[in-house]
Scaffold this motif. Structure first.
Motif, PDB file in Angstrom:
ATOM      1  N   ARG A 615       0.833  -1.208   0.000  1.00 40.57           N
ATOM      2  CA  ARG A 615       0.000   0.000   0.000  1.00 40.57           C
ATOM      3  C   ARG A 615       0.864   1.253   0.000  1.00 40.57           C
ATOM      4  O   ARG A 615       0.407   2.316  -0.400  1.00 40.57           O
ATOM      5  N   GLN A 617       3.264   1.881  -1.862  1.00 40.79           N
ATOM      6  CA  GLN A 617       3.576   2.255  -3.250  1.00 40.79           C
ATOM      7  C   GLN A 617       2.316   2.859  -3.878  1.00 40.79           C
ATOM      8  O   GLN A 617       1.656   2.235  -4.688  1.00 40.79           O
ATOM      9  N   ASN A 618       1.997   4.145  -3.490  1.00 45.32           N
ATOM     10  CA  ASN A 618       0.727   4.692  -3.926  1.00 45.32           C
ATOM     11  C   ASN A 618       0.813   5.482  -5.228  1.00 45.32           C
ATOM     12  O   ASN A 618      -0.177   5.994  -5.709  1.00 45.32           O
ATOM     13  N   GLY A 619       2.032   5.643  -5.778  1.00 46.37           N
ATOM     14  CA  GLY A 619       2.163   6.325  -7.061  1.00 46.37           C
ATOM     15  C   GLY A 619       2.320   7.838  -6.949  1.00 46.37           C
ATOM     16  O   GLY A 619       2.559   8.500  -7.947  1.00 46.37           O
ATOM     17  N   TYR A 620       2.186   8.433  -5.749  1.00 48.58           N
ATOM     18  CA  TYR A 620       2.329   9.890  -5.577  1.00 48.58           C
ATOM     19  C   TYR A 620       3.773  10.237  -5.308  1.00 48.58           C
ATOM     20  O   TYR A 620       4.339   9.824  -4.290  1.00 48.58           O
TER      21      TYR A 620
ATOM     22  N   ASP B  93       0.571  14.959  -9.067  1.00 52.99           N
ATOM     23  CA  ASP B  93      -0.369  13.987  -8.484  1.00 52.99           C
ATOM     24  C   ASP B  93      -1.184  13.273  -9.549  1.00 52.99           C
ATOM     25  O   ASP B  93      -1.696  12.175  -9.317  1.00 52.99           O
ATOM     26  N   SER B  96       0.114   9.295 -11.469  1.00 57.31           N
ATOM     27  CA  SER B  96       0.289   8.319 -10.368  1.00 57.31           C
ATOM     28  C   SER B  96      -0.159   6.923 -10.807  1.00 57.31           C
ATOM     29  O   SER B  96      -0.720   6.169 -10.027  1.00 57.31           O
ATOM     30  N   LEU B  98       1.818   4.439 -11.806  1.00 58.11           N
ATOM     31  CA  LEU B  98       2.763   3.379 -11.411  1.00 58.11           C
ATOM     32  C   LEU B  98       2.652   3.134  -9.914  1.00 58.11           C
ATOM     33  O   LEU B  98       3.325   3.756  -9.106  1.00 58.11           O
ATOM     34  N   LYS B  99       1.712   2.265  -9.565  1.00 59.43           N
ATOM     35  CA  LYS B  99       1.533   1.974  -8.131  1.00 59.43           C
ATOM     36  C   LYS B  99       1.105   0.529  -7.950  1.00 59.43           C
ATOM     37  O   LYS B  99       1.107  -0.240  -8.900  1.00 59.43           O
ATOM     38  N   TYR B 100       0.708   0.165  -6.732  1.00 59.19           N
ATOM     39  CA  TYR B 100       0.436  -1.231  -6.386  1.00 59.19           C
ATOM     40  C   TYR B 100      -0.642  -1.843  -7.264  1.00 59.19           C
ATOM     41  O   TYR B 100      -1.634  -1.322  -7.515  1.00 59.19           O
TER      42      TYR B 100
END
Lengths: 645, 100
Positions: A615, A617-620, B93, B96, B98-100
């Motif tokens: 969690r 690794q939220n991309g922000y 923001d 975003s 590239l995430k889980y």
């Protein structure tokens, strides 16, 4: 059980010269035959199909000629000189263990060599006819040669390691030959059963060898026999019992007897050679060869006698109820080996008679097995005696030769079995009257089941299946029958003037003379009477009324027990197979639940932690930057703390 | 000795402003400028300490930082341009995926 009369140790055997320097060739010939036939037969099956069987037959005949020459040479020597050793090469040298590949030729080996190569050659000749239409005949002869080579290693070795090598070799050959018709499920299962039960015995033999090495620092017969007196009775008893376990496995003695009847699934020449004349008697050879152990272990000797007595009755009772001709003969083999074991268990007084009975049994039982094979050959491979009857006219030569074997095994006066069995019963009576009476009783039962077999097969009415036309076998099959029948009749001459006892004295020692409680002639008369009673009973029960084509089901408890091999298989199933299966099932369950469970729990734990932490690794980008800054701050604080402290 | 203190204080202030800017602003260009501000604060500190110890290592390191910053600007601005062209937005923001 036997007192005194300790064996002569094998002292200072002479090294091989003259014809004895060719001793190795006796083993090498069949071994080479096996290699050529098994490898060549696989590479060029067509080429070998035309001459493979002839090559395979020539090998044991060559060995027989050599054995005969060596036997004659040995007879010309002084008695003290009759032990010849040939050192071939160092077999194993590890630490203190130094076992050479040494061959020993002494009076005992000489007799065995003649039996194995002689009967072996005859059975090879017979197999040419018996296996004529089998597409895998070359392989069959390869296996037969392999067996002969392994058996020769077993009896010619000068130490227990070499003996063990041959012991395992005959086990392998026996396995391959029982399962020769592997497309039959029953044959494959029987081969596996024989192999597994033999492993139990082999464990005993190998442990005995280890014990010998620990005690004497050597595995050679010469060294052990010289030091046997100092080792102490407990060690010797342990070693004797372990050797007996090995002998029980190989010789189908109770409690390891269950494999022999199933082993009849193999081709009939195999049953004659391996499971009647030679391999199954290896246990008797082991006990007689290890006489220096048993002479110092009277308790082990007593156990040998008990096992032998139980087996001789056990096998005889089984033989009474079997309708399969080969199984009836197999029960008889068990019983006769019981007699040999009994002789061997009686100590120096009985060793010579055990070997004597072994030889005569080798002749007459091989004769009868081959005769049974000849009958099966004429009856389209039917083995059920209830489908035979009145075959004496259809197969005159088979009938006459079989009758010679029959008269020999029941101990008809003058025939070979009469002399050999009578001597064992006499010795047993002199040592212990209970054992002697059991042996007498066994002789009576032998008379019963053999007469029953004879009547059901050759006399009475025809009960043949439709489309079966019994015919006499070709001369390549009847020739060995005639030779073996002649030997069954006359081999009693070995006892003439006590020749065999005297001949084996360098190996087994001089027996003390016990005065039998009743004179020998009376024992003989008694034995003949008991046998006559057994024969008369069989005539009354079997010959006087028609034999039903289907086995009657309304029979007594004793008959049912004998048909089921006295519940030997049922006992093994209940006591060993079922608990073993339960144990393995339990172990599998434990593996699935406990071992697999531990690993699965670890997997779930790691997966759970991953699911939570990913969690982050939220991309922000900005939250990543914050964690970097936080990390740097932590490092700086840590550095400051260290520096200030 | 004390003559260096004001430079270090200034450097710290500039660095802090830059760091807060990176953490709080959404516009990629402004974030980028804040990164440059932090780099320059570091340069200032390097030069000041080099002056204090009479050692040229710090000044040379400052040149390296400038070169690296220039290269970084080239790549970084190109990325920001591309993102802006495809998404019509320069907000960090919004990028975003590239995430889980």
């Amino acid at each position: 059980m036997a007192e005194g009369g300790h064996s002569v140790p094998l002292v200072d055997p002479t090294s091989a010269d003259g014809v004895f320097s060719l001793m190795w060739l006796v083993i090498a010939l069949p071994a080479a035959g096996a290699a050529v036939l098994l490898i060549g037969g696989a590479l060029a099956p067509r080429a070998f199909a035309s001459f493979g069987h002839l090559l395979g037959t020539l090998m044991p005949i060559g060995s027989f000629a050599l054995s005969l020459a060596m036997f004659l040479q040995l007879q010309g020597r002084d008695e003290a000189d009759r032990q010849v050793v040939q050192h071939l090469w160092t077999f194993i040298r590890v630490g203190e263990l130094d076992a050479g590949f040494d061959l020993l030729y002494d009076p005992l080996t000489a007799l065995f060599l003649l039996l194995i190569t002689g009967v072996g050659s005859l059975i090879h000749v017979y197999s040419i006819g018996y296996m004529e239409h089998d597409p895998r005949r070359v392989r069959f002869f390869g296996y037969l040669n392999l067996f002969v080579a392994a058996m020769l290693v077993l009896i010619m070795s000068e130490n227990y390691i070499g003996l063990f090598l041959g012991w395992e070799g005959v086990g392998l050959a026996s396995y391959l030959l029982i399962g020769f018709w592997q497309h039959k499920h029953s044959a494959a299962a029987a081969a596996k059963k024989a192999f597994v039960i033999n492993r139990v015995g082999d464990m005993g033999l190998s442990t005995a060898i280890m014990l010998a090495f620990v005690t004497f620092g050597s595995v050679s017969f010469t060294t052990i026999s010289a030091g046997a007196g100092e080792a102490g009775e407990k060690t010797m008893t342990a070693m004797g019992l372990l050797l007996l376990l090995g002998a029980c496995g190989k010789s189908a003695q109770v409690p390891l007897q269950a494999w022999l009847l199933d082993a009849m699934e193999g081709p009939t020449p195999v049953s004659a050679l391996i499971h009647a004349a030679t391999m199954v008697t290896a246990g008797v050879y082991l006990v007689v060869r290890s006489n220096f152990v048993f002479d110092y272990a009277p308790n082990a000797q007593t156990v040998v006698v008990i096992v032998a007595t139980v087996t001789l009755l056990w096998g005889a009772v089984i033989g009474c109820a079997k309708d399969d001709i080969k199984k009836a003969l197999a029960g008889s083999t068990m019983s006769q080996i019981g007699y040999m074991m009994l002789g061997a268990g009686l100590g120096p007084a009985g060793y010579a008679f055990a070997i004597f009975h072994l030889l005569t049994h080798g002749f007459f039982k091989a004769n009868m097995f081959l005769g049974a094979g000849s009958v099966m050959h004429g009856m389209d491979d039917d083995v059920d005696m209830r489908h035979y009857g009145a075959l004496r006219k259809a197969m005159p030569i088979t009938f006459i030769t079989f009758a010679m074997g029959y008269l020999a095994i029941i101990g008809f006066p003058g025939f070979s079995g009469f002399w050999s069995k009578d001597k064992i019963i006499e010795t047993a009576l002199a040592e212990n009257w209970i054992v002697g009476v059991c042996a007498l009783l066994g002789a009576g039962v032998t008379g019963f089941y053999m007469t029953r077999l004879m009547i059901m097969t050759f006399f009475g009415e025809k009960r043949w299946e439709k489309d079966v036309h019994p015919h006499e076998s070709p001369s390549v099959m009847t020739f060995p029958l005639i030779v073996l029948a002649a030997l069954s009749v006359v081999s009693g001459v070995l006892l003439l003037g006590g020749w065999i006892e005297h001949w084996l004295e360098p190996v087994t020692g001089v027996p003390d003379h016990h005065e039998p409680p009743i004179p020998a002639l009376a024992v003989t008369g008694l034995a003949v009477l008991v046998v006559a009673a057994g024969v008369a009973l069989a005539v009354a029960l079997v010959a006087r009324r028609p034999v039903p084509r289907e086995a009657p089901t309304e029979v007594s408890f004793a008959t049912r027990a004998a048909r089921a091999d006295i519940y030997g298989d049922a006992f093994n199933d209940q006591v060993i197979v079922e608990p073993g299966r339960a144990l393995t099932t339990g172990l599998v369950r434990m593996d699935r639940s406990v071992v697999d469970g531990t690993f699965r729990a670890g997997v779930v734990l790691v997966g759970g932690i991953g699911a939570l932490t990913r969690r982050a690794q939220n991309g922000y980008v900005r939250s990543y930057a914050l964690s970097v800054l936080g990390g740097v701050l932590l490092v700086v604080l840590a550095l400051l703390a260290v520096n200030l402290a | 000795m004390d003559s260096v203190t004001p430079f270090i204080v200034l450097s710290s202030i500039l660095f802090t402003i830059g760091a807060i800017g990176v953490l709080t602003r959404r516009n990629a260009i402004v974030v980028f400028m804040c990164v440059e501000l932090m780099l320059n604060a570091c340069n200032l500190a390097l030069v000041a300490f080099a002056h204090q110890y009479g050692n040229l290592d710090g000044q040379i390191a400052a040149f390296f930082v400038m070169v690296v910053a220039a290269a970084e600007v080239v790549v970084g601005l190109a990325i920001i341009m591309t993102i802006f062209r495809t998404r019509r937005s320069a907000s960090v923001d919004d990028a975003s995926l590239l995430k889980y």
